[in-house]
Design a protein around this motif. Structure first.
Motif, PDB file in Angstrom:
ATOM      1  N   ILE A  17      -6.977  52.463  24.268  1.00 49.44           N
ATOM      2  CA  ILE A  17      -6.876  52.999  22.917  1.00 49.44           C
ATOM      3  C   ILE A  17      -5.645  53.891  22.863  1.00 49.44           C
ATOM      4  O   ILE A  17      -5.297  54.558  23.852  1.00 49.44           O
ATOM      5  N   ASP A  18      -4.966  53.905  21.739  1.00 47.42           N
ATOM      6  CA  ASP A  18      -3.808  54.773  21.553  1.00 47.42           C
ATOM      7  C   ASP A  18      -4.275  56.121  21.028  1.00 47.42           C
ATOM      8  O   ASP A  18      -4.908  56.202  19.978  1.00 47.42           O
ATOM      9  N   LEU A  19      -3.953  57.184  21.768  1.00 42.64           N
ATOM     10  CA  LEU A  19      -4.305  58.542  21.361  1.00 42.64           C
ATOM     11  C   LEU A  19      -3.045  59.402  21.367  1.00 42.64           C
ATOM     12  O   LEU A  19      -2.170  59.210  22.218  1.00 42.64           O
ATOM     13  N   PRO A  20      -2.923  60.349  20.446  1.00 39.70           N
ATOM     14  CA  PRO A  20      -1.723  61.200  20.415  1.00 39.70           C
ATOM     15  C   PRO A  20      -1.661  62.116  21.637  1.00 39.70           C
ATOM     16  O   PRO A  20      -2.622  62.811  21.951  1.00 39.70           O
ATOM     17  N   LEU A  21      -0.521  62.097  22.331  1.00 41.41           N
ATOM     18  CA  LEU A  21      -0.380  62.904  23.543  1.00 41.41           C
ATOM     19  C   LEU A  21       0.886  63.756  23.535  1.00 41.41           C
ATOM     20  O   LEU A  21       1.282  64.282  24.579  1.00 41.41           O
TER      21      LEU A  21
END
Length: 348
Positions: A17-21
């Motif tokens: 999943i793409d998560l803001p980092l």
């Protein structure tokens, strides 16, 4: 990144999943090591909602966490790469009226991990404000660090109770929160704590702690035990930590005149409330929703050695067994107290 995602009610997936980092000036990037499986996580899995918080899109689960700092924001002081930390999962609006009153836990705009629509932390890395991140002392393991969050609820309950030294407390429910409430009550000055449940295995775990007396309410009346042990006076404070609507039947028989009832468990259904019973004893009623300004104190108490939460950790699952961990938690094994998921290596 791979994460444990609740796709919809009853459907879990361990997937990318793409998560803001991106790390802001006042934030830290943290490599997650250990995450506890909380009852609220399980409730979203089994029911898809808790009160007004409804799952409407896929959400990463998990909010009881500890890990290691791997990046430090430009304006952050007091942290460095390699620091072992635990994280307070609720991020309030510090300019809100609730925050200014010191009750940021009830800030309507708080962003709390694994509460829809906010993603949780059952994934490899997260970004979190430094202001809500706490260094783990050398003698506190990652597993214990992931227990600070639920223990903070017990600490909040004990603080709301306004315990006086020598008080006698009664706790309804010997699940993870109930036992932590009992431990916090002892640490707060209670001389004795009685804890009730139908589950003999959970009561046996609670009984390991000096000062806690288990009462199996499948075998004897909790009210009769409290009356006998207090010469008919009643407990100074009663904590409701089961979340069962039935717990409110006769709850005022447990508490002394002028005593307090602290509501910790969150019933799904409406409860029957004996207003006359409360008024006739002038009972003070307090409620608990998460915690505020107490997370660091919970950590300090664990570090002091006065509270040992290790006996409450039933089993630790590897990250690739996360779905299995949730299935077991949902099954309600009576001998389970706290399940945890290990994302880092086994070293503390």
């Amino acid at each position: 990144m791979k994460a444990l995602v609740l796709e919809e009610k009853g459907v879990l997936a361990l997937r990318d999943i793409d998560l803001p980092l991106a790390v802001g000036a006042s934030e830290l990037k943290i490599k997650i090591h250990t995450v506890g499986v909380c009852g609220s996580d399980v409730h979203y899995y089994t029911h898809g909602a808790i009160g007004p918080y409804v799952l409407r899109e896929p959400m990463v689960l998990g909010h009881e966490a500890a890990g290691t700092v791997i990046e430090v924001g430009s304006a952050v002081s007091g942290f460095k790469v390699g620091d072992r930390v635990c994280m307070e999962p609720g991020i309030p609006d510090l300019s809100s009226r609730a925050s200014k009153l010191g009750i940021y836990n009830v800030d309507p705009s708080v962003r709390f991990w694994a509460t829809p629509p906010i993603h949780g932390v059952l994934t490899s890395e997260v970004v979190h404000p430094a202001a809500f991140t706490y260094k783990l002392p050398d003698n506190v393991s990652f597993a214990e660090g992931a227990m600070v969050e639920p223990f903070a609820i017990g600490m909040q309950a004990a603080a709301r109770a306004r315990i006086a030294p020598g008080d006698v407390a009664a706790v309804i429910g010997s699940g993870p929160i109930g036992i932590m409430v009992a431990l916090a009550a002892l640490a707060g000055g209670c001389s004795r704590v009685f804890i009730s449940d139908f589950s003999a295995p959970k009561l046996a775990i609670a009984a390991q702690y000096s000062g806690i007396t288990p009462v199996n309410i499948g075998e004897e009346s909790f009210a009769e035990v409290i009356a006998r042990e207090t010469n008919g006076w009643g407990a100074d404070v009663v904590f409701e930590a089961s979340g069962s609507p039935k717990a409110y039947d006769g709850i005022f028989d447990l508490v002394r005149p002028g005593g307090a009832i602290v509501m910790v468990g969150l019933p799904v259904d409406k409860v029957s409330f004996d207003v006359a019973g409360a008024i006739s004893k002038e009972i003070r009623i307090e409620t608990v929703f998460r915690y505020a300004n107490i997370f660091d104190r919970a950590l300090q108490l664990i570090a002091s050695g006065k509270v040992d939460l290790n006996p409450l950790i039933t089993e630790t699952f590897a990250f690739d067994k996360s779905i299995e961990a949730f299935e077991r938690a949902a099954a309600g094994n009576p001998s389970d107290v706290k399940l945890q998921i290990l994302l880092g290596d086994a070293a503390v």
